[in-house]
Motif scaffolding. Sequence first.
Motif, short mmCIF file in Angstrom:
data_model
loop_
_atom_site.label_atom_id
_atom_site.label_comp_id
_atom_site.label_asym_id
_atom_site.label_seq_id
_atom_site.Cartn_x
_atom_site.Cartn_y
_atom_site.Cartn_z
N TYR A 73 0.85 -1.20 0.00
CA TYR A 73 0.00 0.00 0.00
C TYR A 73 0.88 1.24 0.00
O TYR A 73 1.85 1.32 0.74
CB TYR A 73 -0.79 0.14 1.31
N ASN A 74 0.48 2.25 -0.76
CA ASN A 74 0.96 3.61 -0.55
C ASN A 74 -0.04 4.21 0.42
O ASN A 74 -1.25 4.11 0.21
CB ASN A 74 0.97 4.38 -1.87
N TRP A 75 0.44 4.80 1.52
CA TRP A 75 -0.43 5.23 2.62
C TRP A 75 -0.18 6.70 2.91
O TRP A 75 0.92 7.10 3.28
CB TRP A 75 -0.09 4.40 3.84
N THR A 76 -1.22 7.53 2.68
CA THR A 76 -1.12 8.95 2.99
C THR A 76 -2.38 9.37 3.74
O THR A 76 -3.30 8.57 3.93
CB THR A 76 -0.99 9.80 1.70
N TYR A 77 -2.40 10.64 4.15
CA TYR A 77 -3.55 11.23 4.84
C TYR A 77 -3.88 12.54 4.15
O TYR A 77 -2.97 13.33 3.86
CB TYR A 77 -3.25 11.49 6.32
N LYS A 78 -5.16 12.81 3.93
CA LYS A 78 -5.56 14.06 3.27
C LYS A 78 -5.14 15.29 4.05
O LYS A 78 -4.81 16.32 3.47
CB LYS A 78 -7.08 14.09 3.05
N GLU A 79 -5.18 15.20 5.37
CA GLU A 79 -4.95 16.39 6.21
C GLU A 79 -3.48 16.69 6.49
O GLU A 79 -3.17 17.75 7.03
CB GLU A 79 -5.65 16.21 7.58
N TYR A 80 -2.57 15.78 6.15
CA TYR A 80 -1.17 15.93 6.57
C TYR A 80 -0.21 15.60 5.44
O TYR A 80 -0.51 14.78 4.57
CB TYR A 80 -0.87 14.99 7.75
N THR A 81 0.96 16.21 5.50
CA THR A 81 2.02 15.84 4.57
C THR A 81 2.61 14.51 5.05
O THR A 81 2.41 14.09 6.18
CB THR A 81 3.13 16.91 4.56
N GLY A 82 3.36 13.88 4.18
CA GLY A 82 4.00 12.62 4.52
C GLY A 82 3.45 11.48 3.67
O GLY A 82 2.36 11.57 3.11
N GLU A 83 4.25 10.43 3.59
CA GLU A 83 3.86 9.28 2.78
C GLU A 83 4.57 8.05 3.33
O GLU A 83 5.74 8.11 3.70
CB GLU A 83 4.29 9.53 1.34
N GLY A 84 3.83 6.98 3.38
CA GLY A 84 4.40 5.71 3.81
C GLY A 84 4.09 4.61 2.82
O GLY A 84 3.22 4.75 1.96
#
Length: 141
Positions: free
Chosen positions: A74-85
Amino acid sequence: MKDVIVQQEFLVSGHSLWDAITNHEKMIQWFFINIPDFIPENGFCTEFLIENEGRRFTHVWKIEEVVPNKKIVYNWTYKEYTGEGKVFFEIEETDEGSRLVLTNKWVGEFPQDIPEFSRESCLGGWQYFINGNLKEFLDKN
């Protein structure tokens, strides 16, 4: 940040473990209850909201790699925050059943002033889901 790695052995076949981590109806029983849909294929994308202590975390998952019964990434991000896992679920067959090796890698740094983004929180969360919920789910079924 150093990768988070969580391993767990299960007394089920690799195929049964794969089904538990990729079948939407099973995922919502041990992972996140509000996952709207899930299809284990490259390019599939889903998003759902989790709230914690007044903070919103809209999870955005995009499937980047699928090797049936072996690996899903999975590419995992959040709409509200920067960053990527990137989260790797890798299955190995064992003499007694199967083993899941979960690796959480940071591609882009998440805000460090938010407790949920600490390495300790990430490790604790994955241990809760994999060593706790998923193991309990598979032991019962």
